[in-house]
Motif scaffolding. Structure first.
Motif, PDB file in Angstrom:
ATOM      1  N   CYS A  80    -124.558  10.899 -20.590  1.00  0.00           N
ATOM      2  CA  CYS A  80    -123.251  10.761 -19.952  1.00  0.00           C
ATOM      3  C   CYS A  80    -123.016  11.825 -18.572  1.00  0.00           C
ATOM      4  CB  CYS A  80    -122.038  11.556 -20.924  1.00  0.00           C
ATOM      5  SG  CYS A  80    -121.385  10.267 -22.125  1.00  0.00           S
ATOM      6  N   GLY A  81    -122.454  11.225 -17.892  1.00  0.00           N
ATOM      7  CA  GLY A  81    -122.245  11.734 -16.340  1.00  0.00           C
ATOM      8  C   GLY A  81    -123.368  11.869 -15.446  1.00  0.00           C
ATOM      9  N   TYR A 130    -131.649   9.680 -13.656  1.00  0.00           N
ATOM     10  CA  TYR A 130    -132.413   9.525 -14.630  1.00  0.00           C
ATOM     11  C   TYR A 130    -134.030   9.312 -14.111  1.00  0.00           C
ATOM     12  CZ  TYR A 130    -133.344   9.636 -19.836  1.00  0.00           C
ATOM     13  OH  TYR A 130    -133.825   9.736 -20.942  1.00  0.00           O
ATOM     14  N   TYR A 131    -134.018   8.559 -13.275  1.00  0.00           N
ATOM     15  CA  TYR A 131    -135.197   8.246 -12.482  1.00  0.00           C
ATOM     16  C   TYR A 131    -136.036   9.540 -12.027  1.00  0.00           C
ATOM     17  CZ  TYR A 131    -137.990   6.648  -8.403  1.00  0.00           C
ATOM     18  OH  TYR A 131    -138.919   6.619  -7.504  1.00  0.00           O
ATOM     19  N   PRO A 157    -130.496   1.676 -15.321  1.00  0.00           N
ATOM     20  CA  PRO A 157    -129.387   1.145 -15.122  1.00  0.00           C
ATOM     21  C   PRO A 157    -128.340   2.347 -15.141  1.00  0.00           C
ATOM     22  CG  PRO A 157    -129.665   0.740 -17.288  1.00  0.00           C
ATOM     23  CD  PRO A 157    -130.951   1.516 -16.845  1.00  0.00           C
ATOM     24  N   SER A 158    -127.312   2.112 -14.366  1.00  0.00           N
ATOM     25  CA  SER A 158    -126.047   3.151 -14.287  1.00  0.00           C
ATOM     26  C   SER A 158    -124.788   2.548 -14.974  1.00  0.00           C
ATOM     27  CB  SER A 158    -125.635   3.663 -13.014  1.00  0.00           C
ATOM     28  OG  SER A 158    -126.653   4.152 -12.243  1.00  0.00           O
ATOM     29  N   ALA A 159    -124.101   3.358 -15.775  1.00  0.00           N
ATOM     30  CA  ALA A 159    -122.849   3.030 -16.370  1.00  0.00           C
ATOM     31  C   ALA A 159    -121.890   3.671 -15.519  1.00  0.00           C
ATOM     32  CB  ALA A 159    -122.812   3.532 -18.064  1.00  0.00           C
ATOM     33  N   ASN A 160    -120.956   2.760 -15.005  1.00  0.00           N
ATOM     34  CA  ASN A 160    -120.041   3.626 -13.988  1.00  0.00           C
ATOM     35  C   ASN A 160    -118.723   3.541 -14.537  1.00  0.00           C
ATOM     36  OD1 ASN A 160    -122.267   3.808 -12.118  1.00  0.00           O
ATOM     37  ND2 ASN A 160    -121.915   1.598 -11.506  1.00  0.00           N
ATOM     38  N   ASN A 203    -119.283   8.049 -17.051  1.00  0.00           N
ATOM     39  CA  ASN A 203    -120.475   7.420 -16.969  1.00  0.00           C
ATOM     40  C   ASN A 203    -121.339   7.640 -18.169  1.00  0.00           C
ATOM     41  OD1 ASN A 203    -119.948   7.367 -14.169  1.00  0.00           O
ATOM     42  ND2 ASN A 203    -121.972   7.827 -13.600  1.00  0.00           N
ATOM     43  N   CYS A 204    -120.581   7.312 -19.339  1.00  0.00           N
ATOM     44  CA  CYS A 204    -121.234   7.310 -20.691  1.00  0.00           C
ATOM     45  C   CYS A 204    -121.262   5.528 -21.180  1.00  0.00           C
ATOM     46  CB  CYS A 204    -120.373   7.702 -21.849  1.00  0.00           C
ATOM     47  SG  CYS A 204    -119.947   9.394 -21.583  1.00  0.00           S
ATOM     48  N   TRP A 205    -122.275   5.259 -21.588  1.00  0.00           N
ATOM     49  CA  TRP A 205    -122.646   4.036 -22.187  1.00  0.00           C
ATOM     50  C   TRP A 205    -121.698   3.838 -23.484  1.00  0.00           C
ATOM     51  CZ3 TRP A 205    -125.575   1.468 -19.110  1.00  0.00           C
ATOM     52  CH2 TRP A 205    -126.405   2.242 -18.542  1.00  0.00           C
TER      53      TRP A 205
END
Ligand SMILES: *[C@@H]1O[C@H](CO)[C@@H](O)[C@H](O)[C@H]1NC(C)=O
Ligand SMILES: *[C@@H]1O[C@H](CO)[C@@H](O)[C@H](O)[C@H]1NC(C)=O
Ligand SMILES: *[C@@H]1O[C@H](CO)[C@@H](O)[C@H](O)[C@H]1NC(C)=O
Length: 294
Positions: A60-61, A67-68, A87-90, A94-96
């Motif tokens: 999250c966040g 993360y890369y 990937p990014s969760a926007n 920013n949490c899946w």
């Protein structure tokens, strides 16, 4: 005239995300993406024939590019020749999304669906091995690792989730972030039997009758954010799905202070308990690659 050229130059520079993220490339159009996730991909210069794919999910966040930088999979990909999707969760801090019915349903139109599209895109674009697709992630990404293994067992061969929760633990919660979620799950108070968790998993893809991905999970005993009892729920979930039982604890594996909990023949599901470690357990890339078999 000079002014116009000046601005064109600025725009040209601004439209080169490749330069910003080094070797991590943003993919604009990869197919159906119902929740507007961002896809970033790391393809090593020397790609193996029929390469493996690792889907690596941020906490999250976080973001894919963040993360890369935090994980060593890209360097390992340079020697191993595999591909990493970051990937990014926007949305939702920013949490899946690990809570909605959409994401907890095979091809249900949620975050899991968009991630499955990224996997398919990568398999076809780089002629990757569809039988060697793996997923990993930290915290929210660890939760989503469990969800992907449960919702897309047909696409995923194995997963390694850090400091997450059982797939379905947040089902029905209005959100998946510390700010939006019902706290019961992270508090470790969603308790089910192995049979109940198995039903939860099977309901995410009722038509599926094949084998489930090999699952590895990690949790710190001093985790007071996504509480330690969640490890026990993950254990009940996957030992239930596989129909296996606890065999033994191996202390000091993969390092001092950690305990490797072995279930069944040790090949379908395994857990690492990290004594005194909080949120989150550091990523153990080499153990993950060994578990994945790449
Ligand atoms: C991914 O590819 C498989 C195999 O071709 C296909 O059955 C499935 O519908 C695809 N899923 C998504 C989400 O694109
Ligand atoms: C799984 O389901 C498919 C389609 O319903 C069926 O053809 C196949 O025989 C089933 N396989 C097993 C192992 O039950
Ligand atoms: C090891 O084994 C027992 C089962 O006898 C289990 O209850 C315990 O919590 C295990 N895990 C750790 C990390 O010690």
């Amino acid at each position: 005239m000079i002014t116009s050229n000046y601005f064109q130059g600025i725009f040209a520079l601004a439209s080169l995300p490749l330069l910003v993220h080094g070797d991590l490339v943003k993919v604009a159009d990869f197919g159906p993406n119902p929740t507007k996730l961002e896809m970033n991909i790391y393809v090593p210069t020397k790609l193996a024939a029929k390469p493996s794919i690792i889907l690596a999910l941020h906490p999250c966040g976080g973001t894919g590019p963040g993360y890369y930088k935090q994980t060593k999979y890209p360097q390992l990909a340079d020697t191993g020749g595999f591909i990493v999707i970051y990937p990014s969760a926007n949305h939702d801090n920013n949490c899946w999304d690990v809570a909605s019915t959409k994401t907890l349903t095979h091809n249900g139109g949620g975050d899991s669906n968009g991630l499955a599209t990224m996997i398919n895109y990568t398999v076809s674009t780089y002629k990757a091995d569809p039988k060697k697709v793996f997923v990993t992630g930290t915290s929210s990404g660890g939760m989503m690792t469990n969800v992907m293994c449960a919702v897309y067992p047909d696409l995923i061969a194995a997963g390694s989730g850090y400091s997450g929760v059982a797939a379905g633990c947040l089902a029905g919660s209005p959100g998946s972030s510390p700010q939006s979620a019902t706290p019961t799950c992270a508090d470790g108070k969603v308790n089910k039997t192995p049979a109940q968790w198995t039903s939860v998993v099977k309901a995410m893809y009722p038509e599926y009758n094949g084998t489930y991905p090999r699952v590895q999970v990690w949790h710190g005993t001093a985790d007071n954010f996504v509480n330690y009892p969640n490890l026990a729920e993950e254990i009940k979930e996957w030992t239930g799905v596989f129909g296996i039982s606890f065999v033994k604890n191996v202390t000091g594996e993969p390092q001092s202070g950690y305990t490797h909990m072995v279930f069944g023949d040790g090949e379908q599901f395994t857990a690492y308990s990290a004594a005194g470690v909080g949120h989150t357990v550091p990523v153990h890339e080499s153990v993950d690659l060994k578990w994945f078999g790449i």
